[in-house]
Design a protein around this motif. Sequence first.
Motif, mmCIF file in Angstrom:
data_model
loop_
_atom_site.group_PDB
_atom_site.id
_atom_site.type_symbol
_atom_site.label_atom_id
_atom_site.label_comp_id
_atom_site.label_asym_id
_atom_site.label_seq_id
_atom_site.Cartn_x
_atom_site.Cartn_y
_atom_site.Cartn_z
ATOM 1 N N ASP A 215 -86.947 25.477 21.770
ATOM 2 C CA ASP A 215 -87.634 24.230 22.348
ATOM 3 C C ASP A 215 -87.071 22.749 21.789
ATOM 4 N N GLU A 216 -87.791 22.656 20.808
ATOM 5 C CA GLU A 216 -87.563 21.415 19.962
ATOM 6 C C GLU A 216 -86.077 21.194 19.902
ATOM 7 N N LEU A 217 -85.192 22.025 19.400
ATOM 8 C CA LEU A 217 -84.121 22.263 18.707
ATOM 9 C C LEU A 217 -82.707 21.916 19.967
ATOM 10 N N GLY A 218 -83.734 22.506 21.076
ATOM 11 C CA GLY A 218 -82.741 22.375 22.584
ATOM 12 C C GLY A 218 -81.367 22.894 22.409
ATOM 13 N N ARG A 219 -81.519 23.988 21.540
ATOM 14 C CA ARG A 219 -80.542 25.099 21.588
ATOM 15 C C ARG A 219 -80.840 26.231 20.728
ATOM 16 N N THR A 220 -80.485 27.486 20.064
ATOM 17 C CA THR A 220 -80.710 28.346 19.376
ATOM 18 C C THR A 220 -80.382 28.124 18.339
ATOM 19 N N SER A 295 -88.928 20.212 10.756
ATOM 20 C CA SER A 295 -89.779 19.683 10.323
ATOM 21 C C SER A 295 -90.713 21.819 11.126
ATOM 22 N N MET A 296 -89.593 22.481 11.485
ATOM 23 C CA MET A 296 -89.471 23.347 12.650
ATOM 24 C C MET A 296 -89.740 24.440 10.938
ATOM 25 N N VAL A 297 -88.325 24.112 10.157
ATOM 26 C CA VAL A 297 -89.174 24.631 8.246
ATOM 27 C C VAL A 297 -90.079 24.506 7.811
ATOM 28 N N ALA A 298 -90.381 23.654 7.912
ATOM 29 C CA ALA A 298 -91.903 23.132 7.151
ATOM 30 C C ALA A 298 -93.226 23.344 7.874
ATOM 31 N N GLN A 299 -93.000 24.138 9.356
ATOM 32 C CA GLN A 299 -94.427 24.342 9.536
ATOM 33 C C GLN A 299 -94.208 26.342 10.023
ATOM 34 N N ASN A 302 -94.717 27.316 6.326
ATOM 35 C CA ASN A 302 -96.268 26.612 5.324
ATOM 36 C C ASN A 302 -95.607 26.164 3.666
ATOM 37 N N VAL A 303 -93.939 25.588 4.590
ATOM 38 C CA VAL A 303 -93.463 24.618 3.477
ATOM 39 C C VAL A 303 -93.785 23.498 2.825
ATOM 40 N N PRO A 304 -94.713 23.610 1.473
ATOM 41 C CA PRO A 304 -95.513 22.302 0.962
ATOM 42 C C PRO A 304 -93.980 20.854 0.840
ATOM 43 N N LEU A 305 -95.173 19.541 0.728
ATOM 44 C CA LEU A 305 -93.794 18.469 0.947
ATOM 45 C C LEU A 305 -93.178 18.912 0.184
ATOM 46 N N ALA A 306 -93.463 18.352 -1.123
ATOM 47 C CA ALA A 306 -92.256 18.316 -2.297
ATOM 48 C C ALA A 306 -91.662 18.972 -1.989
ATOM 49 N N GLY A 369 -81.081 8.913 -16.366
ATOM 50 C CA GLY A 369 -80.135 7.528 -15.141
ATOM 51 C C GLY A 369 -82.301 7.005 -15.156
ATOM 52 N N GLY A 370 -82.137 6.392 -13.765
ATOM 53 C CA GLY A 370 -82.938 5.366 -13.317
ATOM 54 C C GLY A 370 -84.132 6.119 -12.483
ATOM 55 N N ALA A 371 -85.061 6.039 -11.949
ATOM 56 C CA ALA A 371 -86.352 6.648 -11.264
ATOM 57 C C ALA A 371 -86.159 6.489 -9.393
ATOM 58 N N VAL A 372 -86.775 7.428 -8.896
ATOM 59 C CA VAL A 372 -86.722 6.895 -7.716
ATOM 60 C C VAL A 372 -88.415 7.409 -6.934
ATOM 61 N N ARG A 373 -88.579 6.335 -6.177
ATOM 62 C CA ARG A 373 -90.534 6.581 -6.132
ATOM 63 C C ARG A 373 -90.489 6.170 -4.435
ATOM 64 N N MET A 374 -91.211 7.769 -4.431
ATOM 65 C CA MET A 374 -90.928 7.903 -2.392
ATOM 66 C C MET A 374 -91.565 7.371 -2.532
ATOM 67 N N LEU A 375 -92.067 6.295 -0.864
ATOM 68 C CA LEU A 375 -93.586 6.142 -0.591
ATOM 69 C C LEU A 375 -94.075 6.352 0.587
ATOM 70 N N GLY A 376 -95.297 5.923 1.395
ATOM 71 C CA GLY A 376 -95.449 7.069 2.639
ATOM 72 C C GLY A 376 -95.747 7.373 3.302
ATOM 73 N N SER A 377 -95.417 7.705 4.515
ATOM 74 C CA SER A 377 -95.234 9.008 5.092
ATOM 75 C C SER A 377 -94.924 8.387 6.505
ATOM 76 N N TYR A 378 -93.601 9.951 6.620
ATOM 77 C CA TYR A 378 -92.754 10.046 7.466
ATOM 78 C C TYR A 378 -92.768 9.497 8.473
ATOM 79 N N ALA A 379 -91.773 8.454 9.669
ATOM 80 C CA ALA A 379 -92.677 8.152 10.852
ATOM 81 C C ALA A 379 -92.528 9.159 11.918
ATOM 82 N N SER A 380 -93.141 9.537 12.794
ATOM 83 C CA SER A 380 -93.627 10.679 13.757
ATOM 84 C C SER A 380 -93.020 10.497 14.543
#
Length: 380
Positions: A215-220, A295-299, A302-306, A369-380
């Motif tokens: 349902d969350e995907l609206g298709r198979t 989100s489906m794959v994560a839930q 139970n895949v960690p965000l990292a 090379g350079g660096a990347v910093r991930m900040l905050g949480s994803y929007a809901s």
Amino acid sequence: MSENTSVTYASAGVDVEAGDRAVELMKDAVKATHTSAVVGGVGGFAGLYDLSELAKYRKPYLATSTDGVGTKVAIAQALDIHDTIGFDLVGMVVDDIVVCGAKPLFMTDYIATGKVVPERIADIVRGIASACSVAGTALVGGETAEHPGLLAADEYDVAGAATGIVEADELLGPDRVREGDVLIAMASSGIHSNGYSLVRKVINVAGWGLDRHVDELGRTLGEELLEPTRVYAADCLDLAAAFPVNGEDGTTGHGVRGFSHVTGGGLAANLARVLPQGLEGRVNRNTWSIPPVFSMVAQLGNVPLADLERTLNLGVGMIAIVDPSVADAAVERLNARGISSWIMGDVVAAGEPESNNPDYVQGAKGVDGGAVRMLGSYAS
């Protein structure tokens, strides 16, 4: 073996006539990608491309890339749908080339299969040709190999290579990037073609079938997982042409500094590859919501965000690094071309390295090379 037993190529599992039939079925789609620069037709030993039109280049650099589709082909095989996988192949190849500002000129493909089924091979190549047309790239040749005993009759794998060209003083990359530059995200069309080993493991452990309606995907599930990779090449080249940065020192003009193709390794690792030492990309997660499939794959697993972030694109397939003076106009131009885009962060002077912080990445895939910093949480 009896003296009266005769072994033929056909009895060994190779059907030459089926290969010829496949070529007949696909050649019109291949020809449709050809411009006046392509010499000869389909079926030659080598694809030929006339470079005389490129004499206007002052100092041309050739760019080349090769890749495959990976285990996403298992989804196509399970669903018996083969005319979309070509977009995944082309996207993985030409969108690596365009990162440095190069225009992909031509491409070749390679298909290995356990048994040549002409209609299936033709479907694969038609998909490749369609994606090449979207990218503005000529499909000049390819090879289909029948490998009985090595691959099952319904199994195949695909790979490809492309060559592009860029003017030396228009080459994009880390040397162009400046403190204060802006990071623009371009939305992905889904999972694209990386991380399917994780995704397939999750759905197998959960016991979900590809025909399951979600349902969350609206298709198979199968329809979602087979969604073709978005091909960004033409859009990136259009953006770079509209907002150029000229001169070897990158100081003339205020436009596009570079791109990052978000593939294997995730967003942070691929962005770090195109930033110079001493600078850091700050990515604000709260500028977008993770699309439902991720989100489906994560839930489900139970895949960690990292682990998600270093495996999947999480909704961003390409990143543009631009001068702040053109950032809003660049976003507007991309959206007008049908590429949902937004400002996701900026480039600042590098902070202190944090080796034990999963939100911090410095250097990746052999590039110090350079660096990347991930900040905050994803929007809901």
